[in-house]
Design an enzyme around this catalytic site. Structure first.
Site, short mmCIF file in Angstrom:
data_model
loop_
_atom_site.label_atom_id
_atom_site.label_comp_id
_atom_site.label_asym_id
_atom_site.label_seq_id
_atom_site.Cartn_x
_atom_site.Cartn_y
_atom_site.Cartn_z
N ASP A 85 -18.06 -7.09 -12.70
CA ASP A 85 -18.57 -5.88 -13.85
C ASP A 85 -19.62 -7.58 -14.18
O ASP A 85 -20.22 -8.38 -13.51
CB ASP A 85 -17.71 -6.42 -15.17
N LYS A 112 1.56 -8.32 -1.90
CA LYS A 112 -0.67 -7.75 -2.41
C LYS A 112 -0.11 -6.66 -3.40
O LYS A 112 0.33 -5.68 -2.81
CB LYS A 112 -1.42 -7.69 -1.31
N THR A 150 -15.26 -5.26 5.17
CA THR A 150 -15.48 -5.06 6.47
C THR A 150 -15.74 -3.75 7.58
O THR A 150 -16.18 -3.38 8.41
CB THR A 150 -13.73 -6.29 7.75
N ASP A 189 -5.11 -6.94 -6.21
CA ASP A 189 -6.50 -7.67 -4.94
C ASP A 189 -7.03 -6.30 -5.92
O ASP A 189 -7.23 -4.89 -5.72
CB ASP A 189 -5.73 -6.62 -3.97
N LYS A 209 -10.23 -6.49 -6.90
CA LYS A 209 -11.76 -6.55 -6.29
C LYS A 209 -12.57 -6.85 -7.72
O LYS A 209 -13.73 -5.44 -7.69
CB LYS A 209 -11.96 -5.83 -5.50
N ARG A 241 0.24 -2.00 8.41
CA ARG A 241 0.86 -1.03 8.52
C ARG A 241 1.61 -2.17 10.36
O ARG A 241 2.55 -1.31 10.31
CB ARG A 241 -0.70 -0.37 8.92
N ASP A 279 1.28 -1.16 0.01
CA ASP A 279 0.03 0.02 0.09
C ASP A 279 1.08 1.16 0.10
O ASP A 279 1.15 1.89 1.14
CB ASP A 279 -0.65 0.46 1.50
O1 C5P Z 1 -2.83 -4.09 7.99
P1 C5P Z 1 -3.55 -3.00 7.51
O2 C5P Z 1 -4.23 -2.90 7.63
O3 C5P Z 1 -1.96 -2.18 7.27
O4 C5P Z 1 -3.78 -4.02 6.03
C1 C5P Z 1 -4.25 -2.65 4.93
C2 C5P Z 1 -4.36 -4.12 3.82
O5 C5P Z 1 -5.53 -4.97 3.71
C3 C5P Z 1 -5.05 -2.74 2.40
O6 C5P Z 1 -4.33 -3.84 1.53
C4 C5P Z 1 -6.34 -3.00 3.14
O7 C5P Z 1 -6.79 -3.54 1.33
C5 C5P Z 1 -6.74 -4.65 3.17
N1 C5P Z 1 -7.74 -5.38 3.59
C6 C5P Z 1 -8.74 -4.66 4.35
N2 C5P Z 1 -9.90 -4.99 5.00
C7 C5P Z 1 -10.60 -6.03 4.20
C8 C5P Z 1 -9.61 -6.30 3.43
C9 C5P Z 1 -8.78 -6.44 2.96
O8 C5P Z 1 -7.97 -4.15 5.00
N3 C5P Z 1 -11.42 -5.84 4.65
#
Ligand code: C5P
Length: 243
Positions: free
Chosen positions: A69, A36, A120, A64, A66, A217, A14
């Site tokens: 379509d 990812k 989520t 990723d 998503k 993170r 990210d």
């Molecule tokens: O651990 P952290 O919160 O930094 O992770 C964020 C990553 O997890 C992002 O790339 C986000 O797209 C992915 N993600 C998420 N919740 C989801 C699906 C994927 O945070 N339900």
């Protein structure tokens, strides 16, 4: 080859720049199983970012995107994804089973499809506002399970779900249907203004049966990201081999 602790870790790239992404790929190569690539980096850099990760690391790649379509478009897009040689890609389950089937078909057995069940950040209020009534509003987990079944029936490789749903998903669809869990927060991590709400520790997620944990993170923002990844590996291995 037997799955090692690091193979459970998916690190999301990210980042706004490919330069930063590359630094982290080099730094974490050997300590994570998969990188990812999300929309931010892919929209900016396109397929070259996939080539960069392949060049710099032996880890697998999870795109990723998503996708969502009409089925014919998803089939064609998935043909291009498979040609990139990535291991996993995400597709929303909120359309039809046919769309998921076309996604799997387009992956040609080269790229596995993960169904996104319910984001989520979608709670009962959002489920209701988007037009659902009755049982799905009362219990959004029922919607998660309904969509997971669509993904399973369509031949998807697994789903993305919260730690709270992993056990139910593994019990219903079996070990080989992957449960991929984001929202991972080790006990030692502290992030200011953390937006993840329903979190699990790496150890909890693995003990519940997660096949892959997405953890960004806590590793990215650690003083020493390599060390943080190793601490996560230790925790995973402890959960895999309880005393
Ligand atoms: O651990 P952290 O919160 O930094 O992770 C964020 C990553 O997890 C992002 O790339 C986000 O797209 C992915 N993600 C998420 N919740 C989801 C699906 C994927 O945070 N339900």
């Amino acid at each position: 080859m037997q799955k090692q602790g690091k193979d459970y870790i998916v690190f999301p790239l990210d980042f706004a720049s490919v330069k930063e992404a590359k630094e982290y790929v080099k730094l974490l190569d050997g300590n994570v199983g998969m990188f990812k690539i999300g929309l931010e980096l892919f929209i900016d850099q396109g397929p070259s970012v996939v080539q960069m990760v392949k060049k710099e690391s032996r880890a697998k790649i999870f795109l990723d995107l998503k996708l969502h379509d009409i089925s014919a478009t998803v089939l064609r897009a998935m043909g291009r994804v498979a040609a990139l040689g990535v291991d996993l890609v995400t597709v929303h389950c909120s359309s039809s089973k046919n769309m998921l089937e076309r996604a799997v078909q387009g992956g040609q057995g080269k790229t596995g499809v993960l169904g996104v069940t319910l984001l989520t950040d979608n709670d009962a209020d959002i489920v209701k506002a988007s037009g659902f009534k009755g049982e799905f509003v009362k219990d959004p987990q029922l919607l998660v399970m309904h969509r997971a079944k669509m993904a399973y029936d369509a031949g998807c490789k697994g789903v993305v779900c919260s730690g709270q749903e992993v056990q139910q998903i593994k019990k219903r669809f079996g070990d080989s249907f992957l449960a991929v869990t984001p929202g991972i927060r080790p006990a030692w991590t502290f992030l200011e203004n953390d937006d993840q709400k329903r979190v699990t520790t790496p150890g909890q997620a693995i003990a519940l049966g997660s096949d892959l944990i997405v953890i960004g993170r806590p590793i990215r923002d650690a003083d020493d990201p390599g060390k943080a990844a190793q601490a996560v590996i230790k925790e995973i291995e402890a959960a895999l081999n309880p005393l």
